[in-house]
Scaffold this active site. Structure first.
Site, PDB file in Angstrom:
ATOM      1  CG  ASP A   1       0.894  -1.399   7.741  1.00 40.79           C
ATOM      2  OD1 ASP A   1       1.554  -2.248   7.891  1.00 40.79           O
ATOM      3  OD2 ASP A   1       0.967  -0.285   7.751  1.00 40.79           O
TER       4      ASP A   1
ATOM      5  CG  ASP B   1       5.224   3.053   7.532  1.00 44.31           C
ATOM      6  OD1 ASP B   1       4.264   3.336   6.640  1.00 44.31           O
ATOM      7  OD2 ASP B   1       4.857   2.418   8.499  1.00 44.31           O
ATOM      8  CG  HIS B   2       4.229  -0.133   4.027  1.00 48.22           C
ATOM      9  ND1 HIS B   2       4.086  -1.388   4.243  1.00 48.22           N
ATOM     10  CD2 HIS B   2       3.781   0.990   5.295  1.00 48.22           C
ATOM     11  CE1 HIS B   2       3.622  -1.509   5.658  1.00 48.22           C
ATOM     12  NE2 HIS B   2       3.483  -0.205   6.155  1.00 48.22           N
TER      13      HIS B   2
ATOM     14  CG  HIS C   1       0.115   4.325   4.895  1.00 53.72           C
ATOM     15  ND1 HIS C   1      -0.544   3.607   5.691  1.00 53.72           N
ATOM     16  CD2 HIS C   1      -0.679   5.196   4.461  1.00 53.72           C
ATOM     17  CE1 HIS C   1      -1.752   3.920   5.874  1.00 53.72           C
ATOM     18  NE2 HIS C   1      -1.828   5.210   4.992  1.00 53.72           N
TER      19      HIS C   1
ATOM     20  CG  HIS D   1      -0.422   0.206   2.613  1.00 50.47           C
ATOM     21  ND1 HIS D   1       0.499  -0.921   3.008  1.00 50.47           N
ATOM     22  CD2 HIS D   1      -0.524   0.873   3.525  1.00 50.47           C
ATOM     23  CE1 HIS D   1       0.778  -0.472   4.390  1.00 50.47           C
ATOM     24  NE2 HIS D   1       0.314   0.610   4.681  1.00 50.47           N
TER      25      HIS D   1
ATOM     26  CG  HIS E   1       4.356  -1.921  11.342  1.00 47.23           C
ATOM     27  ND1 HIS E   1       5.207  -0.697  11.432  1.00 47.23           N
ATOM     28  CD2 HIS E   1       3.525  -1.573  10.461  1.00 47.23           C
ATOM     29  CE1 HIS E   1       5.064   0.220  10.592  1.00 47.23           C
ATOM     30  NE2 HIS E   1       3.965  -0.426   9.896  1.00 47.23           N
TER      31      HIS E   1
ATOM     32  CG  HIS F   1      -3.894  -0.225   6.848  1.00 49.01           C
ATOM     33  ND1 HIS F   1      -3.747   0.702   8.076  1.00 49.01           N
ATOM     34  CD2 HIS F   1      -2.712   0.355   6.229  1.00 49.01           C
ATOM     35  CE1 HIS F   1      -2.614   1.255   8.299  1.00 49.01           C
ATOM     36  NE2 HIS F   1      -2.083   0.997   6.998  1.00 49.01           N
TER      37      HIS F   1
HETATM   38 ZN   LIG Z   1       0.113   1.666   6.519  1.00 51.25          ZN
END
Ligand SMILES: [Zn+2]
Length: 263
Positions: free
Chosen positions: A135, A58-59, A56, A54, A174, A113
């Protein structure tokens, strides 16, 4: 196909898939480029694929640099993330299949999410099942519902829970496991399985070892966010339907009680 896990940032994991025959690698959700390049260069591997779950930061944070460092890297992500992930080459939808290291992964669309979230399910020739879930599921949790609805997340989780084999290794992005189970223990203080799991997590985390991947069979028994049909959980929450139970646990998780960390 070999799988390596790189802990980065505060609590993110980047996963590297390795084709040992060709000395090539694919990376799943590179939060950062530097640790990936370091790992690949040390191991004489060439990056050929980026698989994003996805959009985001941090991905996908490492996408751009990795595409600059390694020529001809192909970037894969969900079709609904079109325009939200730079340099995307392939726009995947539910039911698509992709190849890496002579193995096949099924693509599942799992909104909740985010609205574009997908996951990659490798069923290897040796019988192993590996799910790169981003996530959507965490050990002892599920992703926060940022863009989708409770109903969408519930239907994504139901699909995953009821369609992947029990022996599936779930690679969550995570390391939230300890916090998640400490909070679930507050919701279900009488659940001895959760208490035993916490002891097991503590012994790994004290040595700084990851709790990921987790096993689908274990999450089905322990994770309250996947146990919407458990009569004991429904009794605790005074809920009747599966959706109602899921929503109640998700809401509990959204404003959690303060927990004390054992270390
Ligand atoms: Zn995420």
């Amino acid at each position: 196909m070999k799988i390596e896990l790189l802990p980065v940032l505060n609590d993110n994991y980047i996963f590297i898939l390795i084709d040992e025959l060709k000395s090539e690698a694919a990376v799943i959700d590179p939060a950062e480029a530097k640790p990936v390049i370091q790992f690949l260069e040390t191991n004489n591997l060439k990056l050929t694929h980026i698989f994003n779950t996805h959009h985001h930061a941090d991905h996908i944070g490492g996408n751009k640099k990795l595409c600059e460092f390694y020529k001809n890297v192909k970037v894969y992500a969900g079709e609904k993330d079109s325009g939200r992930i730079g340099k995307q080459d392939f726009f995947l939808k539910h039911g698509d299949k992709i190849n890496f290291a002579d193995e096949i992964a099924n693509i599942y669309y799992v909104p909740g999410h985010t609205l574009g979230h997908i996951c990659y399910h490798f069923l290897l020739k040796n019988g192993e099942s590996h799910l790169f879930i981003g996530d959507t599921i965490f050990s002892g949790g599920c992703g926060k519902i940022f863009e989708g609805t409770f109903e969408q997340m519930f239907s994504s989780l139901s699909f995953i829970r009821d369609s992947v084999p029990d022996n599936t290794f779930v690679w969550c992005s995570h390391e939230y496991t300890l916090e998640n189970y400490l909070i679930l223990e507050c919701l279900e203080p009488q659940n001895l399985n959760i208490k035993a799991k916490i002891q097991n997590i503590i012994s790994l985390r004290e040595k700084n070892l990851p709790t990921i991947p987790c096993l689908m069979s274990e999450e089905k028994i322990l994770n309250s966010l996947l146990r919407w049909d458990d009569p004991n959980l429904r009794k605790t929450l005074s809920t009747k339907s599966s959706l109602e139970t899921f929503i109640a646990v998700r809401k509990f998780r959204d404003s959690p009680p303060k927990v004390k960390y054992p270390f």
